[in-house]
Design a protein around this motif. Structure first.
Motif, PDB file in Angstrom:
ATOM      1  N   ALA A  34      50.030  43.127  30.470  1.00 12.56           N
ATOM      2  CA  ALA A  34      48.732  43.259  29.806  1.00 12.56           C
ATOM      3  C   ALA A  34      47.612  43.476  30.822  1.00 12.56           C
ATOM      4  O   ALA A  34      46.704  44.284  30.584  1.00 12.56           O
ATOM      5  N   VAL A  35      47.674  42.797  31.941  1.00  8.15           N
ATOM      6  CA  VAL A  35      46.636  42.954  32.969  1.00  8.15           C
ATOM      7  C   VAL A  35      46.705  44.346  33.588  1.00  8.15           C
ATOM      8  O   VAL A  35      45.671  44.997  33.793  1.00  8.15           O
ATOM      9  N   ILE A  36      47.907  44.828  33.864  1.00  4.79           N
ATOM     10  CA  ILE A  36      48.065  46.176  34.422  1.00  4.79           C
ATOM     11  C   ILE A  36      47.600  47.219  33.406  1.00  4.79           C
ATOM     12  O   ILE A  36      46.905  48.179  33.753  1.00  4.79           O
TER      13      ILE A  36
ATOM     14  N   VAL B 290      35.772  51.622  41.366  1.00  9.02           N
ATOM     15  CA  VAL B 290      37.175  51.204  41.461  1.00  9.02           C
ATOM     16  C   VAL B 290      37.295  49.713  41.739  1.00  9.02           C
ATOM     17  O   VAL B 290      38.311  49.102  41.401  1.00  9.02           O
ATOM     18  N   ALA B 291      36.291  49.107  42.329  1.00 11.46           N
ATOM     19  CA  ALA B 291      36.332  47.659  42.557  1.00 11.46           C
ATOM     20  C   ALA B 291      36.343  46.926  41.219  1.00 11.46           C
ATOM     21  O   ALA B 291      37.042  45.919  41.062  1.00 11.46           O
ATOM     22  N   PHE B 292      35.604  47.442  40.249  1.00 17.33           N
ATOM     23  CA  PHE B 292      35.596  46.821  38.934  1.00 17.33           C
ATOM     24  C   PHE B 292      36.950  46.976  38.245  1.00 17.33           C
ATOM     25  O   PHE B 292      37.500  46.012  37.729  1.00 17.33           O
ATOM     26  N   THR B 293      37.489  48.196  38.232  1.00 21.06           N
ATOM     27  CA  THR B 293      38.728  48.428  37.490  1.00 21.06           C
ATOM     28  C   THR B 293      39.957  47.853  38.175  1.00 21.06           C
ATOM     29  O   THR B 293      40.955  47.580  37.509  1.00 21.06           O
ATOM     30  N   LEU B 294      39.916  47.655  39.479  1.00 19.83           N
ATOM     31  CA  LEU B 294      41.089  47.126  40.185  1.00 19.83           C
ATOM     32  C   LEU B 294      41.043  45.625  40.431  1.00 19.83           C
ATOM     33  O   LEU B 294      42.083  45.005  40.638  1.00 19.83           O
ATOM     34  N   PHE B 295      39.852  45.024  40.419  1.00 19.93           N
ATOM     35  CA  PHE B 295      39.740  43.603  40.738  1.00 19.93           C
ATOM     36  C   PHE B 295      39.073  42.787  39.620  1.00 19.93           C
ATOM     37  O   PHE B 295      39.615  41.801  39.156  1.00 19.93           O
ATOM     38  N   VAL B 296      37.878  43.197  39.220  1.00 17.63           N
ATOM     39  CA  VAL B 296      37.106  42.414  38.252  1.00 17.63           C
ATOM     40  C   VAL B 296      37.749  42.464  36.862  1.00 17.63           C
ATOM     41  O   VAL B 296      37.954  41.422  36.232  1.00 17.63           O
TER      42      VAL B 296
ATOM     43  N   PRO C  94      40.950  43.162  35.898  1.00 15.16           N
ATOM     44  CA  PRO C  94      42.186  42.373  35.788  1.00 15.16           C
ATOM     45  C   PRO C  94      41.943  40.864  35.835  1.00 15.16           C
ATOM     46  O   PRO C  94      42.603  40.109  35.113  1.00 15.16           O
ATOM     47  N   LEU C  95      40.999  40.424  36.637  1.00 19.21           N
ATOM     48  CA  LEU C  95      40.696  38.996  36.712  1.00 19.21           C
ATOM     49  C   LEU C  95      40.171  38.471  35.376  1.00 19.21           C
ATOM     50  O   LEU C  95      40.644  37.449  34.861  1.00 19.21           O
ATOM     51  N   PHE C  96      39.212  39.181  34.799  1.00 20.12           N
ATOM     52  CA  PHE C  96      38.663  38.756  33.514  1.00 20.12           C
ATOM     53  C   PHE C  96      39.667  38.920  32.380  1.00 20.12           C
ATOM     54  O   PHE C  96      39.659  38.144  31.433  1.00 20.12           O
ATOM     55  N   THR C  97      40.531  39.920  32.477  1.00 21.17           N
ATOM     56  CA  THR C  97      41.576  40.085  31.465  1.00 21.17           C
ATOM     57  C   THR C  97      42.548  38.913  31.510  1.00 21.17           C
ATOM     58  O   THR C  97      42.937  38.378  30.468  1.00 21.17           O
ATOM     59  N   GLY C  98      42.945  38.503  32.703  1.00 22.46           N
ATOM     60  CA  GLY C  98      43.825  37.342  32.835  1.00 22.46           C
ATOM     61  C   GLY C  98      43.180  36.084  32.289  1.00 22.46           C
ATOM     62  O   GLY C  98      43.830  35.296  31.583  1.00 22.46           O
ATOM     63  N   LEU C  99      41.902  35.885  32.574  1.00 20.37           N
ATOM     64  CA  LEU C  99      41.175  34.730  32.038  1.00 20.37           C
ATOM     65  C   LEU C  99      41.080  34.808  30.515  1.00 20.37           C
ATOM     66  O   LEU C  99      41.291  33.811  29.819  1.00 20.37           O
TER      67      LEU C  99
END
Length: 148
Positions: free
Chosen positions: A30-32, A66-72, A74-79
Motif C-alpha cells: 500500500a505504501v509503495i 520527488v522528496a514529497f512523493t518518495l519520503f513524505v 509514504p511516511l504519512f501513508t504508513g501513519l
C-alpha cells in the motif's frame, strides 16, 4: 566422537522471528502504491499545468517534488494505515472523510509557504474528491495485502 546438544533451558531461538518486519509486511504494497500513484498523479497534473512546485529538489531534472512523493507521502501513508487499522468501520469512514476535508486546507497553507502553486482554473473541491478516492483505494490495497 563429541556431539553438541542444545541446552533444554536455553531461552533464545536459533533463528529469531523478526516481529517488526512481519507486522510491517502488509503495509509495504500500500505504501509503495501510494508513492507511485502520487508520483504519476503529480506528473500528470504538472504536465497539464494545473499546479506546480516552485520549491523542489533537483528542479532541472524533475518537474515534481520527488522528496514529497518518495519520503513524505509514504511516511504519512504508513501513519494513515496504522491509525486506520486501529479503528472500527465507522471510525475509518469518518477518518477518511476528515483527512479528505483537511487536505484542501493543507494545500492552501502550502501555497502560502511557497511550496505549491495551483493554476487559476483549479478548484479545491477537486482535492477533496481526489484525496477521498486515493485514501479509499490505498485502504483497499492494504486490506487485500493483509488478507494474504
Amino acid at each position: 566422537m563429541n556431539t553438541v546438544k542444545h541446552l533444554k533451558g536455553l531461552s533464545w531461538q536459533l533463528l529469531r522471528k523478526r516481529p517488526f518486519l512481519l507486522k510491517a509486511a502488509p503495509y509495504f504494497p500500500a505504501v509503495i502504491a501510494a508513492s507511485w500513484m502520487g508520483t504519476y498523479l503529480d506528473l500528470y497534473f504538472v504536465g497539464r499545468n494545473l499546479y506546480e512546485f516552485p520549491l523542489r529538489p533537483f528542479p532541472d531534472i524533475f518537474p515534481i517534488n520527488v522528496a514529497f512523493t518518495l519520503f513524505v507521502l509514504p511516511l504519512f501513508t504508513g501513519l494513515f494505515l496504522f491509525l486506520m487499522n486501529k479503528m472500527r468501520k465507522w471510525g475509518r469512514a469518518f477518518f477518511i472523510l476528515f483527512v479528505s476535508l483537511i487536505m484542501p486546507v493543507v494545500e492552501k497553507a502550502s501555497e502560502l509557504w511557497g511550496l505549491f502553486k495551483h493554476s487559476n482554473g483549479w478548484n479545491h473541491g477537486y482535492s477533496f474528491f481526489g484525496y477521498y478516492l486515493f485514501l479509499v483505494l490505498i485502504w483497499g490495497i492494504f486490506k487485500r495485502s493483509k488478507e494474504k
